[in-house]
Design a protein around this motif. Structure first.
Motif, PDB file in Angstrom:
ATOM      1  N   LEU A  47      19.058 -50.435  -0.277  1.00 47.55           N
ATOM      2  CA  LEU A  47      18.740 -49.029  -0.074  1.00 47.55           C
ATOM      3  C   LEU A  47      17.245 -48.760  -0.203  1.00 47.55           C
ATOM      4  O   LEU A  47      16.658 -48.066   0.630  1.00 47.55           O
ATOM      5  CB  LEU A  47      19.537 -48.167  -1.060  1.00 47.55           C
ATOM      6  CG  LEU A  47      19.558 -46.671  -0.821  1.00 47.55           C
ATOM      7  CD1 LEU A  47      20.000 -46.339   0.596  1.00 47.55           C
ATOM      8  CD2 LEU A  47      20.490 -45.998  -1.825  1.00 47.55           C
ATOM      9  N   SER A  48      16.604 -49.328  -1.222  1.00 52.11           N
ATOM     10  CA  SER A  48      15.156 -49.150  -1.383  1.00 52.11           C
ATOM     11  C   SER A  48      14.370 -49.860  -0.290  1.00 52.11           C
ATOM     12  O   SER A  48      13.274 -49.433   0.058  1.00 52.11           O
ATOM     13  CB  SER A  48      14.694 -49.659  -2.744  1.00 52.11           C
ATOM     14  OG  SER A  48      15.174 -48.826  -3.771  1.00 52.11           O
TER      15      SER A  48
ATOM     16  N   GLU B  20      13.590 -45.951   1.039  1.00 52.38           N
ATOM     17  CA  GLU B  20      13.302 -45.609  -0.353  1.00 52.38           C
ATOM     18  C   GLU B  20      13.322 -44.097  -0.598  1.00 52.38           C
ATOM     19  O   GLU B  20      13.846 -43.656  -1.626  1.00 52.38           O
ATOM     20  CB  GLU B  20      11.968 -46.196  -0.796  1.00 52.38           C
ATOM     21  CG  GLU B  20      11.723 -46.014  -2.274  1.00 52.38           C
ATOM     22  CD  GLU B  20      10.479 -46.723  -2.758  1.00 52.38           C
ATOM     23  OE1 GLU B  20      10.431 -47.043  -3.956  1.00 52.38           O
ATOM     24  OE2 GLU B  20       9.567 -46.958  -1.944  1.00 52.38           O
TER      25      GLU B  20
ATOM     26  N   ARG C 232      16.909 -43.131  -1.123  1.00 55.70           N
ATOM     27  CA  ARG C 232      17.346 -43.629  -2.430  1.00 55.70           C
ATOM     28  C   ARG C 232      16.855 -42.701  -3.542  1.00 55.70           C
ATOM     29  O   ARG C 232      17.600 -42.325  -4.436  1.00 55.70           O
ATOM     30  CB  ARG C 232      16.827 -45.052  -2.646  1.00 55.70           C
ATOM     31  CG  ARG C 232      17.277 -45.672  -3.963  1.00 55.70           C
ATOM     32  CD  ARG C 232      16.107 -45.677  -4.946  1.00 55.70           C
ATOM     33  NE  ARG C 232      16.545 -46.155  -6.236  1.00 55.70           N
ATOM     34  CZ  ARG C 232      16.364 -45.501  -7.375  1.00 55.70           C
ATOM     35  NH1 ARG C 232      15.749 -44.349  -7.394  1.00 55.70           N
ATOM     36  NH2 ARG C 232      16.785 -45.996  -8.504  1.00 55.70           N
TER      37      ARG C 232
ATOM     38  N   HIS D 266      19.100 -40.350  -6.036  1.00 55.90           N
ATOM     39  CA  HIS D 266      18.927 -40.492  -7.484  1.00 55.90           C
ATOM     40  C   HIS D 266      18.614 -39.144  -8.118  1.00 55.90           C
ATOM     41  O   HIS D 266      19.200 -38.767  -9.131  1.00 55.90           O
ATOM     42  CB  HIS D 266      17.814 -41.511  -7.766  1.00 55.90           C
ATOM     43  CG  HIS D 266      17.503 -41.680  -9.214  1.00 55.90           C
ATOM     44  ND1 HIS D 266      16.609 -40.867  -9.888  1.00 55.90           N
ATOM     45  CD2 HIS D 266      17.967 -42.563 -10.131  1.00 55.90           C
ATOM     46  CE1 HIS D 266      16.535 -41.242 -11.139  1.00 55.90           C
ATOM     47  NE2 HIS D 266      17.341 -42.285 -11.324  1.00 55.90           N
TER      48      HIS D 266
ATOM     49  N   TYR E 160      26.288 -46.677  -7.790  1.00 58.67           N
ATOM     50  CA  TYR E 160      25.631 -47.915  -7.369  1.00 58.67           C
ATOM     51  C   TYR E 160      26.385 -49.125  -7.932  1.00 58.67           C
ATOM     52  O   TYR E 160      26.662 -50.094  -7.216  1.00 58.67           O
ATOM     53  CB  TYR E 160      24.187 -47.894  -7.877  1.00 58.67           C
ATOM     54  CG  TYR E 160      23.290 -48.995  -7.393  1.00 58.67           C
ATOM     55  CD1 TYR E 160      22.422 -48.786  -6.333  1.00 58.67           C
ATOM     56  CD2 TYR E 160      23.266 -50.246  -8.017  1.00 58.67           C
ATOM     57  CE1 TYR E 160      21.563 -49.785  -5.898  1.00 58.67           C
ATOM     58  CE2 TYR E 160      22.419 -51.240  -7.597  1.00 58.67           C
ATOM     59  CZ  TYR E 160      21.560 -51.009  -6.534  1.00 58.67           C
ATOM     60  OH  TYR E 160      20.725 -52.002  -6.110  1.00 58.67           O
TER      61      TYR E 160
END
Length: 189
Positions: free
Chosen positions: A17-18, A22, A25, A29, A41
């Motif tokens: 994902l990053s 990013e 992501r 988060h 996750y």
């Protein structure tokens, strides 16, 4: 084979994902909060891992031979695997090893995957180990252009390298003489 592929997509997908997005992501988060994000996750990772194990086991029952490696590659494979566990330990025990390599876990994954590709020539081996090798290479390259998030580690001390090396080599020996057979049904020696 489809189960193995689905597991690889889930496991490596969530771990990518990053790499691929990013900002997405980070938005996920921030909108979910740290613990719900890490929980989701972790669940997706665990599901992917279960599918990988299940799919790989099933694929071993009906193998497709792509190549037959020469016997001497097994010896090279053993040599490449020696630093894998010390490098994994060094990831969480910061010292000179971590300072020199930057990302010892990715080096460990690359060595683990390459060693297994050299020693195994079945289609399911190529899918599993080739996917992890490709992911580790891409992840390392992408780290040059993205923000590194800190991971929890032990305090930095001069003893950490010795602990990583001794502990990692002990786990390597245990894996070679017993655990690999017990966990995966394949005796390396």
């Amino acid at each position: 084979m489809a189960t193995l592929i689905a597991g690889l997509i889930l496991f490596l997908g969530v771990h990518s994902l990053s790499i691929v997005n990013e900002p997405l992501r980070n938005r996920l988060h921030d909108s979910m909060g740290e613990f719900p994000f890490k929980g989701l996750y972790g669940l997706v990772s665990l599901l992917g891992l279960v599918l990988i194990v299940w799919g790989y086991g099933a694929a071993r029952m009906d193998p497709t031979v792509i190549y037959t490696p020469p016997g001497w590659l097994r010896h090279l494979s053993f040599l490449l695997l020696v630093p894998v566990f010390p490098l994994l330990f060094a990831t969480y025990l910061p010292g000179k090893i971590k300072a020199k390599l930057g990302h010892p876990m990715l080096v460990a994954v690359k060595l683990w995957a390459l060693a297994h590709l050299l020693a195994n020539g079945m289609l399911h081996d190529l899918l599993l180990f080739g996917s992890f090798l490709a992911w580790a290479v891409v992840d390392r390259i992408s780290m040059k252009s993205r923000t590194q998030r800190p991971i929890p580690t032990a305090p930095t001390t001069r003893a950490n390298d010795a602990i990583a090396i001794i502990g990692g080599l002990a786990v390597y020996v245990l894996m070679v003489v017993w655990a690999h057979q017990w966990l995966f049904g394949v005796a390396p020696v």
